[in-house]
Design a protein around this motif. Structure first.
Motif, PDB file in Angstrom:
ATOM      1  N   UNK A 124       0.827  -1.207   0.000  1.00 55.69           N
ATOM      2  CA  UNK A 124       0.000   0.000   0.000  1.00 55.69           C
ATOM      3  C   UNK A 124       0.864   1.260   0.000  1.00 55.69           C
ATOM      4  N   UNK A 125       1.928   1.277   0.768  1.00 53.37           N
ATOM      5  CA  UNK A 125       2.785   2.456   0.854  1.00 53.37           C
ATOM      6  C   UNK A 125       3.597   2.661  -0.423  1.00 53.37           C
ATOM      7  N   UNK A 126       3.832   1.574  -1.174  1.00 47.50           N
ATOM      8  CA  UNK A 126       4.674   1.675  -2.366  1.00 47.50           C
ATOM      9  C   UNK A 126       4.059   2.587  -3.430  1.00 47.50           C
ATOM     10  N   UNK A 127       2.715   2.752  -3.454  1.00 47.52           N
ATOM     11  CA  UNK A 127       2.100   3.650  -4.437  1.00 47.52           C
ATOM     12  C   UNK A 127       1.415   4.842  -3.767  1.00 47.52           C
ATOM     13  N   UNK A 128       1.823   5.141  -2.524  1.00 50.11           N
ATOM     14  CA  UNK A 128       1.296   6.317  -1.849  1.00 50.11           C
ATOM     15  C   UNK A 128       0.030   6.069  -1.056  1.00 50.11           C
ATOM     16  N   UNK A 129      -0.373   4.812  -0.918  1.00 46.46           N
ATOM     17  CA  UNK A 129      -1.561   4.484  -0.136  1.00 46.46           C
ATOM     18  C   UNK A 129      -1.209   4.255   1.325  1.00 46.46           C
ATOM     19  N   UNK A 130      -2.153   3.675   2.053  1.00 48.38           N
ATOM     20  CA  UNK A 130      -1.929   3.447   3.481  1.00 48.38           C
ATOM     21  C   UNK A 130      -2.709   2.227   3.947  1.00 48.38           C
ATOM     22  N   UNK A 131      -2.291   1.707   5.083  1.00 51.41           N
ATOM     23  CA  UNK A 131      -2.994   0.595   5.730  1.00 51.41           C
ATOM     24  C   UNK A 131      -3.133   0.944   7.201  1.00 51.41           C
ATOM     25  N   UNK A 132      -4.366   0.964   7.704  1.00 50.66           N
ATOM     26  CA  UNK A 132      -4.607   1.351   9.093  1.00 50.66           C
ATOM     27  C   UNK A 132      -5.400   0.255   9.800  1.00 50.66           C
ATOM     28  N   UNK A 133      -5.030   0.010  11.053  1.00 51.58           N
ATOM     29  CA  UNK A 133      -5.671  -1.040  11.839  1.00 51.58           C
ATOM     30  C   UNK A 133      -6.311  -0.418  13.069  1.00 51.58           C
ATOM     31  N   UNK A 134      -7.604  -0.653  13.244  1.00 55.00           N
ATOM     32  CA  UNK A 134      -8.334  -0.233  14.443  1.00 55.00           C
ATOM     33  C   UNK A 134      -8.908  -1.473  15.094  1.00 55.00           C
ATOM     34  N   UNK A 135      -8.527  -1.717  16.353  1.00 49.83           N
ATOM     35  CA  UNK A 135      -8.989  -2.939  17.007  1.00 49.83           C
ATOM     36  C   UNK A 135      -8.894  -2.799  18.517  1.00 49.83           C
ATOM     37  N   UNK A 136      -9.856  -3.371  19.205  1.00 44.06           N
ATOM     38  CA  UNK A 136      -9.836  -3.492  20.660  1.00 44.06           C
ATOM     39  C   UNK A 136     -10.014  -4.958  21.007  1.00 44.06           C
ATOM     40  N   UNK A 137      -9.256  -5.415  21.960  1.00 47.83           N
ATOM     41  CA  UNK A 137      -9.303  -6.815  22.337  1.00 47.83           C
ATOM     42  C   UNK A 137     -10.729  -7.208  22.744  1.00 47.83           C
ATOM     43  N   UNK A 138     -11.255  -8.199  22.054  1.00 51.49           N
ATOM     44  CA  UNK A 138     -12.606  -8.670  22.321  1.00 51.49           C
ATOM     45  C   UNK A 138     -13.691  -7.914  21.583  1.00 51.49           C
ATOM     46  N   UNK A 139     -13.319  -6.891  20.784  1.00 46.80           N
ATOM     47  CA  UNK A 139     -14.316  -6.044  20.128  1.00 46.80           C
ATOM     48  C   UNK A 139     -14.229  -6.062  18.602  1.00 46.80           C
ATOM     49  N   UNK A 140     -13.431  -6.922  18.029  1.00 50.58           N
ATOM     50  CA  UNK A 140     -13.329  -6.980  16.572  1.00 50.58           C
ATOM     51  C   UNK A 140     -12.239  -6.080  16.016  1.00 50.58           C
ATOM     52  N   UNK A 141     -12.085  -6.124  14.703  1.00 51.19           N
ATOM     53  CA  UNK A 141     -11.001  -5.406  14.034  1.00 51.19           C
ATOM     54  C   UNK A 141     -11.494  -4.781  12.735  1.00 51.19           C
ATOM     55  N   UNK A 142     -11.037  -3.564  12.449  1.00 54.49           N
ATOM     56  CA  UNK A 142     -11.277  -2.908  11.160  1.00 54.49           C
ATOM     57  C   UNK A 142      -9.933  -2.548  10.547  1.00 54.49           C
ATOM     58  N   UNK A 143      -9.704  -3.042   9.334  1.00 54.47           N
ATOM     59  CA  UNK A 143      -8.489  -2.682   8.598  1.00 54.47           C
ATOM     60  C   UNK A 143      -8.915  -1.836   7.408  1.00 54.47           C
ATOM     61  N   UNK A 144      -8.312  -0.654   7.275  1.00 56.67           N
ATOM     62  CA  UNK A 144      -8.671   0.288   6.216  1.00 56.67           C
ATOM     63  C   UNK A 144      -7.532   0.424   5.219  1.00 56.67           C
ATOM     64  N   UNK A 145      -7.857   0.166   3.957  1.00 60.15           N
ATOM     65  CA  UNK A 145      -6.915   0.395   2.862  1.00 60.15           C
ATOM     66  C   UNK A 145      -7.209   1.765   2.276  1.00 60.15           C
ATOM     67  N   UNK A 146      -6.242   2.690   2.354  1.00 63.25           N
ATOM     68  CA  UNK A 146      -6.432   4.034   1.832  1.00 63.25           C
ATOM     69  C   UNK A 146      -5.773   4.191   0.476  1.00 63.25           C
ATOM     70  N   UNK A 147      -6.482   4.853  -0.461  1.00 64.75           N
ATOM     71  CA  UNK A 147      -5.997   4.971  -1.837  1.00 64.75           C
ATOM     72  C   UNK A 147      -5.797   6.409  -2.300  1.00 64.75           C
TER      73      UNK A 147
END
Length: 376
Positions: free
Chosen positions: A343-366
């Motif tokens: 993702x970073x190689x073309x100027x994008x991003x990868x973000x992780x939002x997560x709380x233990x026991x509450x699930x996870x959201x991974x965002x790919x930014x373009x």
């Protein structure tokens, strides 16, 4: 747009200066293929500029006021070679037909008046040809993109190792006894030779791939346009789901967009995120995995699960260090590092939002959604 919309059929572009013909064609194709219409070559090119990523087949009349259909076919063949091209004519112009066929710019020639049953058969064959071309091209691009990324990732560390080896080889004198000097110099020389071999192998393999495939070097300008929803649909169609895993997934498309940079590598990231999310849902009481395509400050694809979540100490290191919570399943912790680098190689991003026991959201930014790449 929901999950069902991901599987919409490739669209057709029909070009004819006669309004009745355009209306008749669109009505005849209703329910079979989405249809774009244009009154002439210039309007057709404008439609392609906006919808070229989704149009599989061009059907154009031959005789038109601005430019004839064969001229349009030639331009489309150059700018959109993946689109299958069909010419419609009411003129028994043998020379014209032979010339058009010989240039390779046409898949079929249809005679007016069009018999819609025959047109449907030809369109079915044309879409099959388009799919075949796309599959072949995507495989070549997947090889090209992956190799380009790996070459970029390997080139710097290999060059650094080669530099260290040369330095060691030159600096061992006077620091060790003669036997140690010989062994160290020999090891450094061997390390240098092997790194130089790896560097030349990467360069040679890449050059051979380009020579055989005829593909230009990948860049933002040379990359084929693939929509985010098509990447997701292809992944969901081909992923080896177990048991009821596919039923856990919902897709919400708020704003589709074109993935212009390294779409096959982006597909690898999506596949990895999907695999991680499914693994996290293994013991969930009501497993749910939600994929969103949207725009906020940038184009985004979000993969959200209601699994176990990620412990804070692991999340803090996940994109930088080889850390894994699945070592017992063969995990080595490099997956998220690899995804982040892509993702970073073309100027994008990868973000992780997560709380233990509450699930996870991974965002790919373009990047910026205000650039002209949205699909409405």
């Amino acid at each position: 747009m929901t999950s069902a919309a991901l599987h919409s059929t490739f669209s057709i572009l029909f070009v004819d200066d006669d309004e009745i013909s355009r209306v008749h064609f669109a009505r005849a194709m209703h329910g079979l293929y989405p249809v774009h219409v244009a009154r002439g070559a210039e309007e057709a090119m404008s439609v392609l500029a906006q919808h070229g990523a989704e149009i599989a087949v061009l059907v154009t009349d031959f005789r038109m006021p601005e430019r004839d259909g064969d001229q349009l076919l030639e331009e489309v063949a150059q700018k959109y070679p993946q689109i299958v091209r069909i010419l419609v004519t009411a003129y028994a112009d043998k020379d014209m037909l032979l010339n058009t066929v010989n240039t390779g710019n046409v898949f079929r020639i249809l005679e007016k008046p069009l018999r819609m049953e025959a047109v449907r058969d030809v369109l079915q064959q044309a879409v099959a040809r388009y799919t075949e071309r796309e599959t072949r091209q995507q495989r070549l691009l997947a090889m090209d993109e992956t190799l380009a990324f790996l070459a970029h990732e390997l080139n710097t560390p290999l060059a650094t190792i080669a530099l260290f080896a040369r330095t060691i080889e030159n600096d061992v004198s006077g620091e060790f006894d003669p036997d140690s000097q010989t062994r160290i110099a020999s090891a450094a020389s061997s390390m240098l030779n092997n790194t130089q071999y790896c560097l030349s192998l990467i360069s040679s393999f890449w050059a051979t791939l380009h020579k055989n495939s005829g593909s230009p070097s990948l860049s933002r300008d040379g990359t084929r346009e693939v929509s985010a929803t098509r990447l997701i649909a292809t992944l969901l169609d081909t992923y080896p789901f177990a048991a009821a895993q596919r039923d856990w997934i919902t897709v919400d498309v708020q704003q589709d967009f074109v993935v212009r940079a390294m779409p096959n590598c982006v597909a690898l990231v999506l596949s990895s995120l999907l695999s991680n999310a499914l693994r996290a849902l293994t013991n969930a009481t009501e497993p749910a995995l939600h994929i969103e395509v949207l725009r906020n400050s940038e184009h985004e694809i979000r993969v959200r699960d209601n699994g176990t979540g990620i412990a804070p100490d692991v999340k803090a290191r996940l994109l930088q260090d080889p850390v894994t919570t699945h070592a017992e399943d063969g995990g080595h912790g490099m997956g998220m590092i690899f995804c982040n680098r892509i993702m970073r190689s073309f100027g994008g991003s990868l973000r992780i939002d997560s709380d233990w026991g509450e699930g996870t959201t991974v965002t790919m930014g373009f990047g910026n959604p205000h650039k002209p790449s949205e699909i409405h």
